[in-house]
Design a protein around this motif. Structure first.
Motif, mmCIF file in Angstrom:
data_model
loop_
_atom_site.group_PDB
_atom_site.id
_atom_site.type_symbol
_atom_site.label_atom_id
_atom_site.label_comp_id
_atom_site.label_asym_id
_atom_site.label_seq_id
_atom_site.Cartn_x
_atom_site.Cartn_y
_atom_site.Cartn_z
ATOM 1 N N LYS A 1 -10.651 -8.921 4.025
ATOM 2 C CA LYS A 1 -10.755 -10.311 4.326
ATOM 3 C C LYS A 1 -9.566 -10.840 4.899
ATOM 4 O O LYS A 1 -8.331 -10.778 4.170
ATOM 5 N N THR A 2 -9.318 -11.713 5.904
ATOM 6 C CA THR A 2 -8.099 -12.544 6.121
ATOM 7 C C THR A 2 -7.911 -13.632 5.199
ATOM 8 O O THR A 2 -8.949 -14.086 4.707
ATOM 9 N N PHE A 3 -6.807 -14.307 5.413
ATOM 10 C CA PHE A 3 -6.605 -15.610 4.702
ATOM 11 C C PHE A 3 -7.703 -16.571 5.252
ATOM 12 O O PHE A 3 -8.200 -17.450 4.247
ATOM 13 N N SER A 4 -7.949 -16.860 6.425
ATOM 14 C CA SER A 4 -8.825 -17.904 6.767
ATOM 15 C C SER A 4 -10.361 -17.700 6.380
ATOM 16 O O SER A 4 -11.154 -18.662 5.959
ATOM 17 N N GLU A 5 -10.738 -16.244 6.435
ATOM 18 C CA GLU A 5 -12.126 -15.947 5.997
ATOM 19 C C GLU A 5 -12.111 -16.271 4.229
ATOM 20 O O GLU A 5 -13.127 -16.689 3.895
ATOM 21 N N LYS A 6 -11.248 -15.966 3.585
ATOM 22 C CA LYS A 6 -10.950 -16.245 2.105
ATOM 23 C C LYS A 6 -11.220 -17.799 2.026
ATOM 24 O O LYS A 6 -11.944 -18.208 1.033
ATOM 25 N N LEU A 7 -10.321 -18.666 2.862
ATOM 26 C CA LEU A 7 -10.313 -20.057 2.301
ATOM 27 C C LEU A 7 -11.713 -20.429 2.838
ATOM 28 O O LEU A 7 -12.410 -21.386 2.027
ATOM 29 N N LEU A 8 -12.362 -20.150 3.853
ATOM 30 C CA LEU A 8 -13.647 -20.561 4.201
ATOM 31 C C LEU A 8 -14.794 -20.356 3.015
ATOM 32 O O LEU A 8 -15.534 -20.880 2.549
ATOM 33 N N GLU A 9 -14.529 -19.095 2.399
ATOM 34 C CA GLU A 9 -15.541 -18.679 1.235
ATOM 35 C C GLU A 9 -15.194 -19.609 0.135
ATOM 36 O O GLU A 9 -16.309 -19.817 -0.480
ATOM 37 N N LEU A 10 -13.936 -19.667 -0.207
ATOM 38 C CA LEU A 10 -13.660 -20.376 -1.370
ATOM 39 C C LEU A 10 -14.065 -21.917 -1.436
ATOM 40 O O LEU A 10 -14.312 -22.671 -2.397
ATOM 41 N N ARG A 11 -13.742 -22.508 -0.213
ATOM 42 C CA ARG A 11 -14.206 -23.809 0.064
ATOM 43 C C ARG A 11 -15.663 -23.976 -0.194
ATOM 44 O O ARG A 11 -16.088 -24.899 -0.540
ATOM 45 N N ARG A 12 -16.627 -23.216 0.568
ATOM 46 C CA ARG A 12 -17.817 -23.152 0.468
ATOM 47 C C ARG A 12 -18.323 -22.954 -0.868
ATOM 48 O O ARG A 12 -19.511 -23.648 -1.315
ATOM 49 N N ARG A 13 -17.778 -21.954 -1.668
ATOM 50 C CA ARG A 13 -18.199 -21.926 -2.828
ATOM 51 C C ARG A 13 -18.007 -23.226 -3.874
ATOM 52 O O ARG A 13 -18.805 -23.325 -4.766
ATOM 53 N N GLU A 14 -16.933 -23.794 -3.663
ATOM 54 C CA GLU A 14 -16.952 -24.903 -4.372
ATOM 55 C C GLU A 14 -17.519 -26.361 -3.865
ATOM 56 O O GLU A 14 -17.521 -27.294 -4.441
ATOM 57 N N GLY A 15 -18.264 -26.273 -2.695
ATOM 58 C CA GLY A 15 -18.954 -26.940 -2.244
ATOM 59 C C GLY A 15 -18.307 -28.045 -1.598
ATOM 60 O O GLY A 15 -18.565 -29.499 -1.764
ATOM 61 N N LEU A 16 -17.118 -27.760 -0.996
ATOM 62 C CA LEU A 16 -16.168 -28.840 -0.579
ATOM 63 C C LEU A 16 -16.471 -28.851 1.103
ATOM 64 O O LEU A 16 -16.401 -27.925 1.853
ATOM 65 N N SER A 17 -16.365 -29.989 1.760
ATOM 66 C CA SER A 17 -16.156 -30.316 2.977
ATOM 67 C C SER A 17 -14.859 -29.985 3.562
ATOM 68 O O SER A 17 -13.987 -30.148 2.778
ATOM 69 N N GLN A 18 -14.557 -29.667 4.919
ATOM 70 C CA GLN A 18 -13.247 -29.639 5.387
ATOM 71 C C GLN A 18 -12.341 -31.086 5.060
ATOM 72 O O GLN A 18 -11.106 -30.967 4.642
ATOM 73 N N GLU A 19 -13.150 -32.272 5.164
ATOM 74 C CA GLU A 19 -12.557 -33.377 4.936
ATOM 75 C C GLU A 19 -12.197 -33.662 3.561
ATOM 76 O O GLU A 19 -11.138 -34.186 2.984
ATOM 77 N N GLN A 20 -12.964 -33.289 2.541
ATOM 78 C CA GLN A 20 -13.005 -33.263 1.119
ATOM 79 C C GLN A 20 -11.679 -32.504 0.601
ATOM 80 O O GLN A 20 -10.965 -32.902 -0.344
ATOM 81 N N LEU A 21 -11.447 -31.050 1.118
ATOM 82 C CA LEU A 21 -10.278 -30.300 0.988
ATOM 83 C C LEU A 21 -9.258 -30.989 1.547
ATOM 84 O O LEU A 21 -8.200 -30.687 0.771
ATOM 85 N N ALA A 22 -9.205 -31.215 2.646
ATOM 86 C CA ALA A 22 -8.048 -31.979 3.302
ATOM 87 C C ALA A 22 -7.533 -33.206 2.435
ATOM 88 O O ALA A 22 -6.166 -33.458 2.130
ATOM 89 N N ASP A 23 -8.392 -34.131 1.773
ATOM 90 C CA ASP A 23 -8.231 -35.079 0.912
ATOM 91 C C ASP A 23 -7.237 -34.727 -0.268
ATOM 92 O O ASP A 23 -6.377 -35.370 -0.659
#
Length: 267
Positions: free
Chosen positions: A2-24
């Motif tokens: 898995k690439t970094f981008s795939e891992k980040l997407l997977e981790l963000r979804r695992r935590e139930g965060l939207s892109q905007e919430q993670l950005a904040d």
């Protein structure tokens, strides 16, 4: 792998965060997170450390494609690996001390009700490190109520403040109060008022009250103007009020009382 981008997407979804919430949480824009997840860009070291803390994974796991599991038990580390881990942890602690970001979930007109942005190294601040909200608190704060080293708002309090009502070491405002105050109505040791000023050294377009006062109407120990009232052996508040009303009969009563109070207590 898995690439970094795939891992980040997977981790963000695992935590139930939207892109905007993670950005904040990271103090970046949603577009930055989107670029990371699409593989169009990679975050800087400080953000990698922040991501590792947020998701409880190692920086190695995030950046090395060959590491597939977020958590892997380590039974033995080589000296070089142990040193690297120690350096990463040291960097993590260092960067965590740089900032304190928080925005309330409640928003009014698209702005957080409360926005907090503190940066312990102001020289490294960027635009996103500015607190912007109905109530804004930070090194640089912009809001209806703003508190900060540099503050801009309706009610502005700070070392350097600009606002309708401004309080600060250097204050600019419709009404300004501070060691150096500049405004339509200004009060402070050094006060420059386009209309009214009160202080040790006061310069007012219409009325100035101070130890040294310069204005169309001036009250003070040393006064210069068209109409002057010198302190002499002392003045009562009633005497100052009567003098000001004689030359400015339509003066708003709260301002009259405030200027008369200054005039009666010049020492």
């Amino acid at each position: 792998m898995k690439t970094f981008s795939e891992k980040l997407l997977e981790l963000r979804r695992r935590e139930g965060l939207s892109q905007e919430q993670l950005a904040d949480r990271l103090g970046v824009t949603r577009q930055s997170v989107s670029k990371w997840e699409s593989g169009a860009a990679v975050p800087e070291l400080t953000k990698l450390v922040a991501l590792s803390d947020l998701f409880s994974v190692s920086v190695d796991y995030l950046v090395k494609d060959r590491l597939e599991e977020p958590e892997r038990p380590v039974t033995e580390s080589s000296p070089s690996t142990a040193r690297l881990e120690e350096q990463v942890e040291e960097i993590s602690r260092y960067f965590r001390g740089w900032t304190c970001f928080w925005d309330s979930k409640t928003k009014i007109f698209g702005l957080p009700l409360v926005s907090v942005r503190f940066h312990l190294r102001p020289h490294m601040m960027r635009n996103r490190d500015t607190a912007k909200g109905i109530i804004a608190i930070g090194n640089v704060a912009i809001g209806v109520v703003a508190l900060g080293a540099l503050s801009v708002g309706g009610l502005s309090i700070g070392l350097f403040s600009v606002g309708l009502l401004s309080l600060g070491c250097l204050a600019f405002g419709l009404a300004a109060l501070g060691p150096v105050a500049i405004g339509l109505l200004a009060f402070g040791p050094v006060a420059l008022g386009l209309w009214y000023a009160g202080g040790v050294a006061a310069v007012g377009g219409k009325i100035a009250v101070g130890v040294a006062a310069v204005g169309e109407t001036a009250v003070g120990y040393d006064a210069a103007g068209i109409h002057m009232l010198l302190w002499g052996d002392g003045l009562s508040q009633a005497e100052v009020e009567a003098f000001l009303l004689e030359h400015h009969p339509n003066l708003w009563k709260p301002i009259l009382k405030l200027l008369a109070f200054f005039g009666a207590n010049i020492k």
